[in-house]
Write a protein that holds these residues in place. Sequence first.
Motif, PDB file in Angstrom:
ATOM      1  N   ASN A   5       2.162  67.225 -30.649  1.00 44.81           N
ATOM      2  CA  ASN A   5       2.951  67.407 -29.429  1.00 44.81           C
ATOM      3  C   ASN A   5       4.149  66.461 -29.398  1.00 44.81           C
ATOM      4  OD1 ASN A   5       1.150  65.240 -29.041  1.00 44.81           O
ATOM      5  ND2 ASN A   5       1.185  65.481 -26.823  1.00 44.81           N
ATOM      6  N   GLU A   6       3.985  65.262 -29.926  1.00 44.74           N
ATOM      7  CA  GLU A   6       5.084  64.296 -29.975  1.00 44.74           C
ATOM      8  C   GLU A   6       6.163  64.753 -30.954  1.00 44.74           C
ATOM      9  OE1 GLU A   6       2.717  60.120 -29.234  1.00 44.74           O
ATOM     10  OE2 GLU A   6       2.437  61.140 -31.163  1.00 44.74           O
ATOM     11  N   VAL A   7       5.738  65.252 -32.108  1.00 41.88           N
ATOM     12  CA  VAL A   7       6.678  65.729 -33.126  1.00 41.88           C
ATOM     13  C   VAL A   7       7.442  66.939 -32.596  1.00 41.88           C
ATOM     14  CG1 VAL A   7       6.872  66.743 -35.430  1.00 41.88           C
ATOM     15  CG2 VAL A   7       5.311  64.836 -35.036  1.00 41.88           C
ATOM     16  N   ALA A   8       6.727  67.864 -31.975  1.00 42.20           N
ATOM     17  CA  ALA A   8       7.356  69.070 -31.427  1.00 42.20           C
ATOM     18  C   ALA A   8       8.427  68.697 -30.405  1.00 42.20           C
ATOM     19  CB  ALA A   8       6.302  69.969 -30.799  1.00 42.20           C
ATOM     20  N   GLU A   9       8.104  67.764 -29.537  1.00 41.76           N
ATOM     21  CA  GLU A   9       9.061  67.344 -28.510  1.00 41.76           C
ATOM     22  C   GLU A   9      10.266  66.629 -29.127  1.00 41.76           C
ATOM     23  OE1 GLU A   9       9.235  64.350 -24.698  1.00 41.76           O
ATOM     24  OE2 GLU A   9       7.341  65.359 -25.135  1.00 41.76           O
ATOM     25  N   GLN A  10      10.006  65.716 -30.046  1.00 35.81           N
ATOM     26  CA  GLN A  10      11.091  64.937 -30.659  1.00 35.81           C
ATOM     27  C   GLN A  10      12.052  65.814 -31.454  1.00 35.81           C
ATOM     28  OE1 GLN A  10       9.912  61.418 -32.802  1.00 35.81           O
ATOM     29  NE2 GLN A  10      11.831  61.310 -33.898  1.00 35.81           N
ATOM     30  N   LEU A  11      11.519  66.793 -32.185  1.00 33.73           N
ATOM     31  CA  LEU A  11      12.360  67.609 -33.058  1.00 33.73           C
ATOM     32  C   LEU A  11      12.802  68.932 -32.425  1.00 33.73           C
ATOM     33  CD1 LEU A  11      10.558  67.101 -36.488  1.00 33.73           C
ATOM     34  CD2 LEU A  11      12.485  65.836 -35.533  1.00 33.73           C
ATOM     35  N   GLY A  12      12.298  69.227 -31.259  1.00 35.53           N
ATOM     36  CA  GLY A  12      12.682  70.477 -30.603  1.00 35.53           C
ATOM     37  C   GLY A  12      12.092  71.703 -31.268  1.00 35.53           C
ATOM     38  N   LEU A  13      10.913  71.542 -31.854  1.00 39.96           N
ATOM     39  CA  LEU A  13      10.218  72.649 -32.505  1.00 39.96           C
ATOM     40  C   LEU A  13       8.953  72.959 -31.725  1.00 39.96           C
ATOM     41  CD1 LEU A  13      10.464  71.345 -36.181  1.00 39.96           C
ATOM     42  CD2 LEU A  13      11.802  73.192 -35.173  1.00 39.96           C
ATOM     43  N   SER A  14       8.459  74.161 -31.856  1.00 37.61           N
ATOM     44  CA  SER A  14       7.203  74.500 -31.190  1.00 37.61           C
ATOM     45  C   SER A  14       6.025  74.029 -32.043  1.00 37.61           C
ATOM     46  CB  SER A  14       7.104  76.006 -30.964  1.00 37.61           C
ATOM     47  OG  SER A  14       6.947  76.678 -32.196  1.00 37.61           O
ATOM     48  N   GLN A  15       4.909  73.799 -31.379  1.00 37.78           N
ATOM     49  CA  GLN A  15       3.700  73.437 -32.110  1.00 37.78           C
ATOM     50  C   GLN A  15       3.294  74.574 -33.037  1.00 37.78           C
ATOM     51  OE1 GLN A  15       0.514  71.868 -29.697  1.00 37.78           O
ATOM     52  NE2 GLN A  15       1.938  70.700 -28.417  1.00 37.78           N
ATOM     53  N   ARG A  16       3.531  75.777 -32.599  1.00 42.53           N
ATOM     54  CA  ARG A  16       3.217  76.949 -33.422  1.00 42.53           C
ATOM     55  C   ARG A  16       4.030  76.925 -34.721  1.00 42.53           C
ATOM     56  NH1 ARG A  16       3.562  83.248 -31.433  1.00 42.53           N
ATOM     57  NH2 ARG A  16       2.818  84.129 -33.380  1.00 42.53           N
ATOM     58  N   ALA A  17       5.316  76.566 -34.626  1.00 42.25           N
ATOM     59  CA  ALA A  17       6.167  76.485 -35.824  1.00 42.25           C
ATOM     60  C   ALA A  17       5.654  75.403 -36.767  1.00 42.25           C
ATOM     61  CB  ALA A  17       7.613  76.205 -35.430  1.00 42.25           C
ATOM     62  N   LEU A  18       5.257  74.265 -36.225  1.00 42.42           N
ATOM     63  CA  LEU A  18       4.747  73.177 -37.063  1.00 42.42           C
ATOM     64  C   LEU A  18       3.486  73.615 -37.813  1.00 42.42           C
ATOM     65  CD1 LEU A  18       5.232  70.213 -34.566  1.00 42.42           C
ATOM     66  CD2 LEU A  18       6.661  70.797 -36.532  1.00 42.42           C
ATOM     67  N   LYS A  19       2.605  74.298 -37.118  1.00 38.33           N
ATOM     68  CA  LYS A  19       1.380  74.798 -37.763  1.00 38.33           C
ATOM     69  C   LYS A  19       1.710  75.846 -38.823  1.00 38.33           C
ATOM     70  CE  LYS A  19      -1.510  73.916 -33.742  1.00 38.33           C
ATOM     71  NZ  LYS A  19      -2.273  74.522 -32.639  1.00 38.33           N
ATOM     72  N   SER A  51      14.120  72.405 -40.414  1.00 34.64           N
ATOM     73  CA  SER A  51      14.804  72.854 -39.204  1.00 34.64           C
ATOM     74  C   SER A  51      16.274  73.147 -39.487  1.00 34.64           C
ATOM     75  CB  SER A  51      14.674  71.791 -38.117  1.00 34.64           C
ATOM     76  OG  SER A  51      15.319  72.189 -36.941  1.00 34.64           O
ATOM     77  N   LEU A  52      16.906  72.286 -40.259  1.00 34.86           N
ATOM     78  CA  LEU A  52      18.307  72.499 -40.623  1.00 34.86           C
ATOM     79  C   LEU A  52      18.465  73.777 -41.446  1.00 34.86           C
ATOM     80  CD1 LEU A  52      21.271  71.600 -40.836  1.00 34.86           C
ATOM     81  CD2 LEU A  52      20.610  70.264 -42.841  1.00 34.86           C
ATOM     82  N   TYR A  53      17.592  73.972 -42.422  1.00 39.77           N
ATOM     83  CA  TYR A  53      17.643  75.178 -43.247  1.00 39.77           C
ATOM     84  C   TYR A  53      17.517  76.433 -42.378  1.00 39.77           C
ATOM     85  CZ  TYR A  53      16.725  72.025 -47.216  1.00 39.77           C
ATOM     86  OH  TYR A  53      16.774  71.026 -48.136  1.00 39.77           O
ATOM     87  N   ARG A  54      16.596  76.386 -41.408  1.00 39.92           N
ATOM     88  CA  ARG A  54      16.393  77.536 -40.521  1.00 39.92           C
ATOM     89  C   ARG A  54      17.649  77.802 -39.694  1.00 39.92           C
ATOM     90  NH1 ARG A  54      14.369  81.099 -41.340  1.00 39.92           N
ATOM     91  NH2 ARG A  54      13.555  81.666 -39.330  1.00 39.92           N
ATOM     92  N   LYS A  55      18.291  76.736 -39.213  1.00 39.80           N
ATOM     93  CA  LYS A  55      19.508  76.895 -38.428  1.00 39.80           C
ATOM     94  C   LYS A  55      20.638  77.481 -39.270  1.00 39.80           C
ATOM     95  CE  LYS A  55      18.410  73.275 -35.170  1.00 39.80           C
ATOM     96  NZ  LYS A  55      18.643  71.895 -34.741  1.00 39.80           N
ATOM     97  N   LEU A  56      20.600  77.218 -40.575  1.00 37.69           N
ATOM     98  CA  LEU A  56      21.604  77.756 -41.491  1.00 37.69           C
ATOM     99  C   LEU A  56      21.262  79.174 -41.940  1.00 37.69           C
ATOM    100  CD1 LEU A  56      22.232  74.588 -43.691  1.00 37.69           C
ATOM    101  CD2 LEU A  56      23.746  75.550 -41.942  1.00 37.69           C
ATOM    102  N   GLY A  57      20.115  79.676 -41.492  1.00 36.44           N
ATOM    103  CA  GLY A  57      19.719  81.040 -41.821  1.00 36.44           C
ATOM    104  C   GLY A  57      18.970  81.172 -43.127  1.00 36.44           C
ATOM    105  N   ILE A  58      18.489  80.054 -43.667  1.00 41.05           N
ATOM    106  CA  ILE A  58      17.735  80.088 -44.921  1.00 41.05           C
ATOM    107  C   ILE A  58      16.279  80.420 -44.597  1.00 41.05           C
ATOM    108  CG2 ILE A  58      16.976  78.733 -46.913  1.00 41.05           C
ATOM    109  CD1 ILE A  58      19.577  77.080 -46.540  1.00 41.05           C
ATOM    110  N   ALA A  59      15.720  81.378 -45.295  1.00 45.49           N
ATOM    111  CA  ALA A  59      14.351  81.828 -45.053  1.00 45.49           C
ATOM    112  C   ALA A  59      13.349  80.750 -45.445  1.00 45.49           C
ATOM    113  CB  ALA A  59      14.072  83.104 -45.840  1.00 45.49           C
TER     114      ALA A  59
END
Length: 87
Positions: A5-19, A51-59
Amino acid sequence: MMRINEVAEQLGLSQRALKYYEKEGLLEVRRDENGYRNYSAQDLERLKKISLYRKLGIAIKDTTSRPPSQPRGRREEENAYSSTERV
């Protein structure tokens, strides 16, 4: 060490994405004796890159350093062989 939950909040990612990233083999997160995920500083850096790769559209499949079907070391062996041919 940080919990999910701390990582998700700090990085702006969902817990589901982390899993999901863990399930896909992009991370190997340590777990404590209760089974809770504990993310290291190295895990956070890896997640920032993902996260950066995803923002750049990399699969997701393209964010791994090698294809899952290719054993480790094979690319280096091929590179070494091809570089000796050039000499």
